[in-house]
Design a protein around this motif. Structure first.
Motif, mmCIF file in Angstrom:
data_model
loop_
_atom_site.group_PDB
_atom_site.id
_atom_site.type_symbol
_atom_site.label_atom_id
_atom_site.label_comp_id
_atom_site.label_asym_id
_atom_site.label_seq_id
_atom_site.Cartn_x
_atom_site.Cartn_y
_atom_site.Cartn_z
ATOM 1 N N ALA A 170 27.898 28.815 35.929
ATOM 2 C CA ALA A 170 27.932 27.956 34.740
ATOM 3 C C ALA A 170 29.298 28.068 34.073
ATOM 4 C CB ALA A 170 26.839 28.379 33.764
ATOM 5 N N ILE A 171 29.732 26.995 33.410
ATOM 6 C CA ILE A 171 31.039 26.965 32.761
ATOM 7 C C ILE A 171 31.159 28.083 31.727
ATOM 8 C CG2 ILE A 171 30.411 25.294 30.977
ATOM 9 C CD1 ILE A 171 33.774 25.376 32.791
ATOM 10 N N GLU A 172 30.064 28.430 31.064
ATOM 11 C CA GLU A 172 30.091 29.512 30.073
ATOM 12 C C GLU A 172 30.422 30.850 30.740
ATOM 13 O OE1 GLU A 172 27.362 27.484 30.469
ATOM 14 O OE2 GLU A 172 27.693 26.144 28.752
ATOM 15 N N ASP A 173 29.855 31.064 31.935
ATOM 16 C CA ASP A 173 30.126 32.304 32.668
ATOM 17 C C ASP A 173 31.585 32.357 33.126
ATOM 18 O OD1 ASP A 173 27.477 32.995 32.331
ATOM 19 O OD2 ASP A 173 26.869 32.309 34.331
ATOM 20 N N ILE A 174 32.115 31.199 33.548
ATOM 21 C CA ILE A 174 33.504 31.131 33.985
ATOM 22 C C ILE A 174 34.428 31.412 32.802
ATOM 23 C CG2 ILE A 174 35.308 29.640 34.921
ATOM 24 C CD1 ILE A 174 33.051 28.195 36.486
ATOM 25 N N GLU A 175 34.128 30.789 31.652
ATOM 26 C CA GLU A 175 34.956 31.006 30.462
ATOM 27 C C GLU A 175 34.911 32.470 30.028
ATOM 28 O OE1 GLU A 175 35.234 26.916 27.965
ATOM 29 O OE2 GLU A 175 33.304 27.936 27.886
ATOM 30 N N ALA A 176 33.737 33.076 30.083
ATOM 31 C CA ALA A 176 33.615 34.488 29.704
ATOM 32 C C ALA A 176 34.423 35.371 30.656
ATOM 33 C CB ALA A 176 32.146 34.906 29.695
ATOM 34 N N ALA A 177 34.329 35.108 31.950
ATOM 35 C CA ALA A 177 35.073 35.894 32.939
ATOM 36 C C ALA A 177 36.574 35.711 32.751
ATOM 37 C CB ALA A 177 34.657 35.495 34.353
ATOM 38 N N ALA A 178 37.010 34.467 32.493
ATOM 39 C CA ALA A 178 38.440 34.209 32.285
ATOM 40 C C ALA A 178 38.935 34.933 31.040
ATOM 41 C CB ALA A 178 38.695 32.708 32.174
ATOM 42 N N GLY A 179 38.130 34.932 29.985
ATOM 43 C CA GLY A 179 38.508 35.641 28.762
ATOM 44 C C GLY A 179 38.618 37.142 28.992
ATOM 45 N N GLN A 180 37.644 37.708 29.711
ATOM 46 C CA GLN A 180 37.677 39.141 30.023
ATOM 47 C C GLN A 180 38.904 39.475 30.865
ATOM 48 O OE1 GLN A 180 33.918 39.550 32.021
ATOM 49 N NE2 GLN A 180 32.890 40.356 30.204
ATOM 50 N N TYR A 181 39.186 38.635 31.861
ATOM 51 C CA TYR A 181 40.323 38.865 32.742
ATOM 52 C C TYR A 181 41.623 38.816 31.951
ATOM 53 C CZ TYR A 181 43.454 38.444 36.730
ATOM 54 O OH TYR A 181 44.459 38.661 37.633
ATOM 55 N N SER A 182 41.762 37.812 31.119
ATOM 56 C CA SER A 182 42.983 37.649 30.324
ATOM 57 C C SER A 182 43.198 38.846 29.401
ATOM 58 C CB SER A 182 42.907 36.357 29.518
ATOM 59 O OG SER A 182 44.057 36.182 28.749
ATOM 60 N N LYS A 183 42.121 39.284 28.744
ATOM 61 C CA LYS A 183 42.227 40.428 27.833
ATOM 62 C C LYS A 183 42.600 41.702 28.601
ATOM 63 C CE LYS A 183 39.627 42.997 24.360
ATOM 64 N NZ LYS A 183 38.354 43.125 23.629
ATOM 65 N N ALA A 184 41.941 41.926 29.735
ATOM 66 C CA ALA A 184 42.228 43.125 30.533
ATOM 67 C C ALA A 184 43.650 43.085 31.088
ATOM 68 C CB ALA A 184 41.219 43.246 31.675
ATOM 69 N N ALA A 185 44.112 41.900 31.499
ATOM 70 C CA ALA A 185 45.474 41.786 32.026
ATOM 71 C C ALA A 185 46.494 42.092 30.936
ATOM 72 C CB ALA A 185 45.692 40.384 32.593
ATOM 73 N N GLU A 186 46.263 41.628 29.712
ATOM 74 C CA GLU A 186 47.182 41.908 28.604
ATOM 75 C C GLU A 186 47.191 43.404 28.282
ATOM 76 O OE1 GLU A 186 50.027 42.024 26.049
ATOM 77 O OE2 GLU A 186 49.608 40.241 27.225
ATOM 78 N N GLN A 187 46.007 44.037 28.301
ATOM 79 C CA GLN A 187 45.938 45.476 28.060
ATOM 80 C C GLN A 187 46.698 46.241 29.145
ATOM 81 O OE1 GLN A 187 41.697 45.985 27.876
ATOM 82 N NE2 GLN A 187 41.634 45.788 25.641
ATOM 83 N N ALA A 188 46.570 45.786 30.389
ATOM 84 C CA ALA A 188 47.282 46.441 31.490
ATOM 85 C C ALA A 188 48.790 46.292 31.323
ATOM 86 C CB ALA A 188 46.831 45.868 32.830
ATOM 87 N N ARG A 189 49.230 45.092 30.936
ATOM 88 C CA ARG A 189 50.667 44.876 30.726
ATOM 89 C C ARG A 189 51.178 45.755 29.591
ATOM 90 N NH1 ARG A 189 49.187 39.579 32.114
ATOM 91 N NH2 ARG A 189 48.837 38.989 29.957
ATOM 92 N N ALA A 190 50.399 45.855 28.500
ATOM 93 C CA ALA A 190 50.806 46.711 27.374
ATOM 94 C C ALA A 190 50.870 48.169 27.821
ATOM 95 C CB ALA A 190 49.838 46.542 26.204
ATOM 96 N N GLY A 191 49.903 48.588 28.618
ATOM 97 C CA GLY A 191 49.910 49.949 29.144
ATOM 98 C C GLY A 191 51.115 50.207 30.033
ATOM 99 N N ASP A 192 51.447 49.232 30.880
ATOM 100 C CA ASP A 192 52.617 49.374 31.754
ATOM 101 C C ASP A 192 53.908 49.470 30.947
ATOM 102 O OD1 ASP A 192 51.101 49.363 34.046
ATOM 103 O OD2 ASP A 192 51.417 47.231 34.470
ATOM 104 N N ARG A 193 54.009 48.659 29.883
ATOM 105 C CA ARG A 193 55.206 48.729 29.031
ATOM 106 C C ARG A 193 55.315 50.113 28.389
ATOM 107 N NH1 ARG A 193 53.562 43.354 27.769
ATOM 108 N NH2 ARG A 193 52.473 44.066 25.905
ATOM 109 N N GLY A 194 54.197 50.642 27.901
ATOM 110 C CA GLY A 194 54.195 51.971 27.290
ATOM 111 C C GLY A 194 54.571 53.054 28.287
ATOM 112 N N LYS A 195 54.041 52.957 29.505
ATOM 113 C CA LYS A 195 54.367 53.940 30.537
ATOM 114 C C LYS A 195 55.850 53.897 30.887
ATOM 115 C CE LYS A 195 51.799 53.942 34.184
ATOM 116 N NZ LYS A 195 50.874 53.577 35.288
ATOM 117 N N ARG A 196 56.402 52.679 31.015
ATOM 118 C CA ARG A 196 57.829 52.570 31.349
ATOM 119 C C ARG A 196 58.700 53.183 30.257
ATOM 120 N NH1 ARG A 196 56.319 47.504 33.335
ATOM 121 N NH2 ARG A 196 56.993 46.471 31.416
#
Length: 147
Positions: free
Chosen positions: A48-74
């Motif tokens: 369902a489109i709602e499930d896709i939107e939820a997954a995309a939102g989770q992915y986007s948030k997790a990717a941003e957290q990972a990028r922030a973590g990588d910046r901090g590690k560097r």
């Protein structure tokens, strides 16, 4: 070792030839072949489109957290990489050898050249998943508000 490299090179060339033969012999366009290989949803399996939107939102948030973590590690690594091994307050800094190995492409190229095997066969990396928020058009926004 050289016999092993020659056998491995032969297997790689054979596998590349098989893949190329299958693609050339197929009547299907390359996009259809790639879609089948990627295990994409069929039309009747789509979530369902709602499930896709939820997954995309989770992915986007997790990717941003990972990028922030990588910046901090560097940033921290710039300081820590220059320290000699030792104890610094509550922290121990040391360097350990990794068990992880990677192919030595320079050595492989030299071996291929020496044995007259041509260029080293390479394959493209898998496509990267990219998720971004789409701009909402004025008509779509009105439909969303009305719903």
């Amino acid at each position: 070792m050289i016999k092993s490299l020659i056998r491995q090179a032969g297997r790689l060339v054979s596998a590349a030839f098989d893949v190329a033969s299958n693609v050339l012999a197929s009547d299907a366009p390359a996009e259809a072949i790639a879609a089948e290989q990627a295990g994409l949803y069929e039309a009747d399996e789509m979530p369902a489109i709602e499930d896709i939107e939820a997954a995309a939102g989770q992915y986007s948030k997790a990717a941003e957290q990972a990028r922030a973590g990588d910046r901090g590690k560097r940033a921290a690594k710039k300081v820590l990489d220059r320290l000699p091994a030792g104890r610094y307050g509550a922290w121990l800094v040391s360097r350990v050898t990794s068990n992880r190995q990677t192919a030595d492409l320079d050595e492989i190229r030299a071996t291929y050249k020496r044995l007259g095997l041509g260029p080293v066969p390479m394959k493209s990396a898998a496509p990267s998943l990219k998720v971004e928020r789409a701009a909402v058009e004025a008509e779509s926004a009105a439909e969303l508000v009305a719903a």
